[in-house]
Design a protein around this motif. Structure first.
Motif, short mmCIF file in Angstrom:
data_model
loop_
_atom_site.label_atom_id
_atom_site.label_comp_id
_atom_site.label_asym_id
_atom_site.label_seq_id
_atom_site.Cartn_x
_atom_site.Cartn_y
_atom_site.Cartn_z
N LEU A 155 0.86 -1.19 0.00
CA LEU A 155 0.00 0.00 0.00
C LEU A 155 0.89 1.24 0.00
CD1 LEU A 155 -2.82 1.36 0.41
CD2 LEU A 155 -2.40 1.17 2.87
N ILE A 156 0.73 2.07 -1.03
CA ILE A 156 1.49 3.33 -1.06
C ILE A 156 0.51 4.48 -0.85
CG2 ILE A 156 3.19 4.73 -2.26
CD1 ILE A 156 3.83 2.46 -4.07
N VAL A 157 0.72 5.21 0.23
CA VAL A 157 -0.20 6.31 0.56
C VAL A 157 0.60 7.60 0.71
CG1 VAL A 157 -2.27 5.31 1.57
CG2 VAL A 157 -0.16 5.19 2.87
N SER A 158 0.50 8.47 -0.29
CA SER A 158 1.26 9.71 -0.22
C SER A 158 0.33 10.89 -0.41
CB SER A 158 2.36 9.70 -1.29
OG SER A 158 1.80 9.90 -2.55
N GLY A 159 0.92 12.07 -0.62
CA GLY A 159 0.11 13.26 -0.80
C GLY A 159 -0.53 13.31 -2.18
N GLY A 160 0.12 12.67 -3.14
CA GLY A 160 -0.38 12.73 -4.52
C GLY A 160 -0.99 11.42 -5.01
N HIS A 161 -0.72 10.31 -4.32
CA HIS A 161 -1.15 9.00 -4.82
C HIS A 161 -1.62 8.09 -3.70
CE1 HIS A 161 1.54 10.53 -7.93
NE2 HIS A 161 0.81 9.83 -8.78
N LYS A 174 2.50 -4.94 -10.18
CA LYS A 174 1.47 -4.23 -10.94
C LYS A 174 0.50 -3.54 -9.98
CE LYS A 174 -1.71 -8.10 -11.35
NZ LYS A 174 -2.48 -9.00 -12.14
N ILE A 175 -0.14 -2.49 -10.50
CA ILE A 175 -1.11 -1.76 -9.70
C ILE A 175 -2.43 -2.52 -9.72
CG2 ILE A 175 -2.42 0.41 -9.51
CD1 ILE A 175 -0.02 1.79 -10.92
N ILE A 176 -2.99 -2.84 -8.55
CA ILE A 176 -4.29 -3.52 -8.52
C ILE A 176 -5.39 -2.59 -8.01
CG2 ILE A 176 -3.42 -5.89 -8.42
CD1 ILE A 176 -3.86 -5.79 -5.36
N GLY A 177 -5.01 -1.46 -7.43
CA GLY A 177 -6.02 -0.51 -6.96
C GLY A 177 -5.42 0.87 -6.82
N ARG A 178 -6.28 1.87 -6.90
CA ARG A 178 -5.81 3.26 -6.76
C ARG A 178 -6.99 4.12 -6.33
NH1 ARG A 178 -3.96 3.16 -12.41
NH2 ARG A 178 -2.31 4.50 -11.63
N THR A 179 -6.71 5.35 -5.94
CA THR A 179 -7.82 6.22 -5.57
C THR A 179 -8.51 6.71 -6.84
OG1 THR A 179 -8.50 8.21 -4.40
CG2 THR A 179 -6.34 8.28 -5.45
N VAL A 180 -9.83 6.85 -6.75
CA VAL A 180 -10.56 7.37 -7.90
C VAL A 180 -10.71 8.89 -7.80
CG1 VAL A 180 -11.81 5.21 -8.30
CG2 VAL A 180 -12.84 6.96 -6.84
N ASP A 181 -10.32 9.46 -6.66
CA ASP A 181 -10.37 10.94 -6.54
C ASP A 181 -9.17 11.44 -5.74
OD1 ASP A 181 -11.44 10.33 -3.85
OD2 ASP A 181 -13.36 10.03 -4.85
N TYR A 228 -10.21 -2.92 -5.77
CA TYR A 228 -9.28 -2.47 -4.74
C TYR A 228 -9.04 -0.96 -4.83
CZ TYR A 228 -8.71 -7.37 -4.06
OH TYR A 228 -8.97 -8.68 -3.80
N ASN A 229 -10.04 -0.25 -5.39
CA ASN A 229 -9.90 1.20 -5.49
C ASN A 229 -10.37 1.87 -4.20
OD1 ASN A 229 -8.86 1.08 -8.04
ND2 ASN A 229 -10.86 1.20 -9.04
N PHE A 230 -9.96 3.12 -4.07
CA PHE A 230 -10.30 3.91 -2.89
C PHE A 230 -10.95 5.21 -3.33
CE2 PHE A 230 -6.42 1.52 -2.06
CZ PHE A 230 -6.70 0.90 -0.85
N SER A 231 -11.70 5.82 -2.40
CA SER A 231 -12.25 7.15 -2.66
C SER A 231 -12.21 7.91 -1.33
CB SER A 231 -13.68 7.03 -3.15
OG SER A 231 -14.32 8.29 -3.05
N PHE A 232 -11.70 9.12 -1.37
CA PHE A 232 -11.63 9.90 -0.13
C PHE A 232 -12.38 11.22 -0.20
CE2 PHE A 232 -7.96 7.06 0.17
CZ PHE A 232 -8.22 6.50 1.42
N SER A 233 -12.85 11.62 -1.41
CA SER A 233 -13.43 12.96 -1.47
C SER A 233 -14.80 12.99 -0.78
CB SER A 233 -13.49 13.46 -2.92
OG SER A 233 -14.58 12.89 -3.57
#
Ligand code: KG4
Ligand code: ZN
Length: 357
Positions: A155-161, A174-181, A228-233
């Motif tokens: 899990l990579i959690v930064s300010g931009g990603h 490989k990337i299996i999930g990412r933020t959608v916002d 495995y996507n995320f949303s934080f907005s």
């Protein structure tokens, strides 16, 4: 036969830290099944937090100007702390993306100028690969048998990603999930701003959360989604509305702390739940966390405990290596070489603000 030592000068300027580090890699001859031995000889970070906290966030042009001012002394300081010089290092590694283009250009062009002057080969490094490999830093890893570590869910959690990565082995991922916002760190920063806390918001929110008396329950966006996507907005918006209905006043100091804790609990719950679901599905032998938000002790603890319950390894960057630094760029460069990667020809080295991992 004696193993060859390689000296890497690493430079990082992708956002608001001007950083340089010198690392030594001893790559074992039969390197296929063993992690390389990488030692950090020096690491210098010149932070721009003071500059940007006045503006409530990073101002790209101001960041680039500060990088221009700081890069030369930072690189010099990193080299001077070691027995090496520009003439005796073997490689120059530099973050080439992703990041803010005005910031990236400073590091990349500086590295190219050094390469031109010294003839040393260039290793353009992906900033997210730097975060990814930072969780292997300072492991006395020669004892680890590689096959016992992988598959690994990172899990990579930064300010931009915010990325969820599946590492099949030390070089295949490989990337299996990412933020959608919004990214996780961005959400911390935005919530901090809503509460009148300074930039960067992550450390402020987590500090205040410790004083909470009754954390507020906020939604956990996408926690049950099949991917495995995320949303934080949406979480940030829920907090915006909550504060509109429950304004902060001088009297209700606890409210701020309770909002911080409520937000942090929700964000951590989503991050941990999805990471562990991926770990289960991919039969991971390890999980790791990295990026600026991995400095959050509650998040680390929650993920470490979840890994322990699953009886799998847990890796995280040592203190100081969660937020941006050049040591992780040197580390990613070392792994690139260890994995058989080559330097990039001078003319092909370019800053790429959207370089995907
Ligand atoms: O990786 P990083 O230094 O820069 C980027 O590549 O973006 O991450 C910076 C982010 C910021 O959003 C900051 O608020 C967050 O990491 N951060 C934290 C903590 N320390 C830094 N978030 C939560 N808790 C922390 N303790
Ligand atoms: Zn970063």
């Amino acid at each position: 036969m004696k193993n060859k030592s390689l000296i890497i000068l690493a430079i990082e300027t992708s956002c608001d830290e001007t950083a340089a580090a010198v690392l030594r890699m001893d790559s074992p001859k039969s390197s296929k099944h063993i992690l390389p031995k990488v030692k950090t000889l020096s690491s210098v970070i010149k932070s721009q937090i003071k500059l940007h906290s006045k503006m409530g966030g990073v101002v790209p042009e101001a960041a680039a100007r500060a990088h221009i001012k700081n890069i030369s002394p930072v690189v010099e300081k990193a080299l001077q702390a070691t027995p090496y010089s520009l003439q005796t290092i073997d490689y120059i590694a530099v973050t080439a993306g992703p990041g803010l283009i005005p910031s990236l250009i400073v590091g990349v062009e500086f590295a190219k100028a050094l390469s031109l002057a010294t003839g040393k080969p260039l290793l353009p490094i992906n900033h997210m690969a730097g975060h990814l490999y930072s969780s292997f830093a300072r492991l006395q890893t020669t004892n680890y048998k590689l096959q016992a570590l992988f598959p690994m869910v990172s899990l990579i959690v930064s300010g931009g990603h915010t990325l969820l990565i599946l590492m099949k082995d030390i070089k295949t991922y490989k990337i299996i999930g990412r933020t959608v916002d919004d990214a996780a760190g961005e959400a911390f920063d935005k919530v901090a701003r809503l509460l009148g806390l300074p930039y960067p918001g992550g450390p402020e929110v987590s500090k205040l959360a410790k004083q909470a008396t009754a954390p507020i329950a906020f939604p956990r966006p996408m926690i049950h989604s099949k991917d495995y996507n995320f949303s934080f907005s949406g979480l940030k918006t829920a907090i915006l509305y909550y504060l509109r209905d429950n304004p902060l006043t001088a009297k209700n100091y606890n409210l701020k702390a309770n909002v911080c804790a409520g937000f942090q609990n929700a964000a951590i719950d989503v991050l941990v739940t999805k990471t562990m679901r991926a770990a289960k599905e991919y039969k991971a032998r390890s999980i790791s966390i990295s990026g600026g938000v991995s400095a959050n002790t509650m998040l680390r603890k929650a993920l470490a405990e979840a890994a322990e319950n699953f009886n799998i390894n847990f890796f995280s960057p040592p203190p100081g290596l969660s937020t941006d630094n050049a040591e992780m760029i040197g580390l990613a460069a070392a792994y690139h070489l260890h994995n058989g990667g080559k330097p990039t020809p001078f003319a092909k080295v370019k800053a790429d603000p959207n370089w995907s991992l």
